[in-house]
Enzyme design. Structure first.
Site, short mmCIF file in Angstrom:
data_model
loop_
_atom_site.label_atom_id
_atom_site.label_comp_id
_atom_site.label_asym_id
_atom_site.label_seq_id
_atom_site.Cartn_x
_atom_site.Cartn_y
_atom_site.Cartn_z
N HIS A 106 1.29 -0.81 -0.15
CA HIS A 106 0.09 0.49 0.15
C HIS A 106 0.55 1.34 -0.06
O HIS A 106 0.15 2.27 -0.62
CB HIS A 106 -0.68 0.24 0.81
CG HIS A 106 -0.15 0.41 2.25
ND1 HIS A 106 0.01 -0.99 3.58
CD2 HIS A 106 -0.14 1.56 2.91
CE1 HIS A 106 0.77 -0.17 4.25
NE2 HIS A 106 0.06 1.35 3.94
N ASP A 134 0.26 -7.67 1.20
CA ASP A 134 0.50 -6.60 1.68
C ASP A 134 2.11 -6.10 1.34
O ASP A 134 2.21 -5.11 2.34
CB ASP A 134 0.09 -5.80 2.97
CG ASP A 134 -0.18 -4.15 2.39
OD1 ASP A 134 0.30 -3.79 1.91
OD2 ASP A 134 0.38 -3.07 3.38
N SER A 188 4.84 2.17 7.64
CA SER A 188 4.66 1.08 7.09
C SER A 188 5.43 0.48 6.77
O SER A 188 5.71 1.22 5.40
CB SER A 188 2.90 1.47 6.64
OG SER A 188 2.03 1.68 7.26
#
Length: 393
Positions: free
Chosen positions: A130, A160, A237
């Site tokens: 993402h 992901d 992230s």
């Protein structure tokens, strides 16, 4: 009371006040037992000469957290992704907020910031899918200040995980560890670029393991997450989650918007396996049966038996219940039925839906997989050939 009486009272009050004040003053000046304060000049605090202080303090004198951060930090990178938005895409925005069409030659750039870490010295970076989703360009900044234009090798939205290639060699790398040996209470160290603050280090513990995607709040993923209370914020992230030895045990990927002190990471075994597929194949293939299942509890069993949504009568009080079989799916062709209780997948006993998902994930697409089920009190072994997990593009 007469005026004379009032004056007498005032006089006595002043006399008493004066006596107390006089006594206190006498004690202050006459009590030689009180410590005396030396008011002579004192020496100023002497700081070490700046030239004598080491520029790089020895790591052996530091905490294990500092040692891990200093060792791994050079391999943690900042990712700045950008996507150019066409006039057609931005038109609804202009009409909604400005009541007019956007200028014909105007193009907007949507930007995002995340983290990643170098796992191969020839420039391979592991991060979240993402972070680089739909990016037209990815700028990669190393801790030492060097900047590169990264190329997305591949991204897998199901787990992901994404891999980026840098046009250089001889880069610092992380050391990969194992998440299979961790237990709740172990140390957890996160390094990344939260809120754009490069190479930020946070520490906590492993709060839990084996969190399902639905528990985390992202049911479209196929990951059994590590939960940690090490602070993970937007921008973390894709960064590494480390153990006390400074080895990467996970990839930080998600936070719950409605919770404080909860972060989640992809186990490094899964992330590494997907990364290798992306590098060698350009994509990740996930085995797929085509069933919807739930983990039974006594309360859930009662709800299913009393609900008109399910045409089932469940006797078992625990296990993994098949509640739907997708038409023309591998499971449908193998003879799965609604109401089957899955007991074993590929020779491994299962107790939860997460167990089944992990066992299927480790199987091979197109190859026979034995699944033992309980159907109406009788055990059956079904042979299914998993297909490729359908992903919406």
């Amino acid at each position: 009371m007469s005026r004379a009486s009032k004056q007498l009272g005032l006089y006595l009050g002043l006399l008493a006040l004066g006596g107390v004040a006089g006594l206190s003053a006498g004690e202050y000046f006459q009590d030689d037992s009180r410590p005396k304060v030396n008011l002579s000049p004192v020496q100023p605090i002497q700081l070490p000469d700046a030239s004598s202080r080491p520029t790089n303090p020895p790591l052996e004198n530091s905490s294990f957290i500092a040692r891990a951060a200093q060792t791994v930090g050079p391999a943690v990178v900042r990712l700045d992704s950008a996507r150019i938005v066409s006039q057609k895409e931005q038109e609804p925005f202009y009409r909604r907020f400005f009541g007019e069409e956007s200028p014909p030659d105007r193009r907007r750039v949507r930007e995002g910031t995340g983290s990643g870490f170098i796992f191969s010295s020839d420039g391979l970076v592991l991060t979240n899918a993402h972070v680089v989703e739909d990016a037209d360009e990815v700028k990669v900044t190393l801790k030492d200040g060097r900047k590169f234009d990264g190329v997305v090798v591949g991204a897998d939205p199901v787990t992901d995980v994404a891999v980026i290639k840098l046009p250089t060699n001889n880069l610092p790398t992380v050391t990969l560890g194992s998440s299979e040996a961790i237990i709740p209470g172990d140390w957890a160290i996160a390094i990344g670029n939260p809120l754009g603050l490069n190479n930020t280090v946070t520490v906590g513990i492993i709060s839990a393991i084996g969190r399902s995607s639905s528990q985390v709040g992202i049911p479209d993923k196929r990951v059994s997450f590590i939960q940690t209370d090490a602070a993970i914020n937007p921008g973390n992230s894709g960064g590494p989650l480390l153990n006390a030895q400074g080895e990467v045990i996970g990839v930080n990927t998600a936070i719950r918007a409605n919770a404080e002190g909860l972060g989640f990471a992809i186990p490094i075994e899964l992330a590494s396996r997907i990364a290798n597929q992306l590098v060698t194949e350009g994509e990740a293939a996930h085995p797929y049966l085509g069933i919807r299942m739930i983990t039974l509890t006594p309360d859930l069993r009662k709800e299913i038996n009393n609900s008109s949504r399910f045409d089932l009568s469940v006797e078992a009080k625990q296990g993994v219940l098949v509640v739907e079989v997708v038409n023309n799916s591998p499971a449908d062709r193998a003879g799965f039925q609604e109401g089957d209780i899955i007991l074993n997948v590929g020779g491994n006993a299962v107790q939860t839906g997460t167990d089944v998902q992990q066992a299927v994930e480790l199987s091979a697409i197109g190859e026979d997989l034995a699944v033992k089920v309980n159907r109406d009190g009788e055990e059956k072994t079904l042979t299914v050939r998993p297909g490729k997990f359908p992903v919406d593009n």
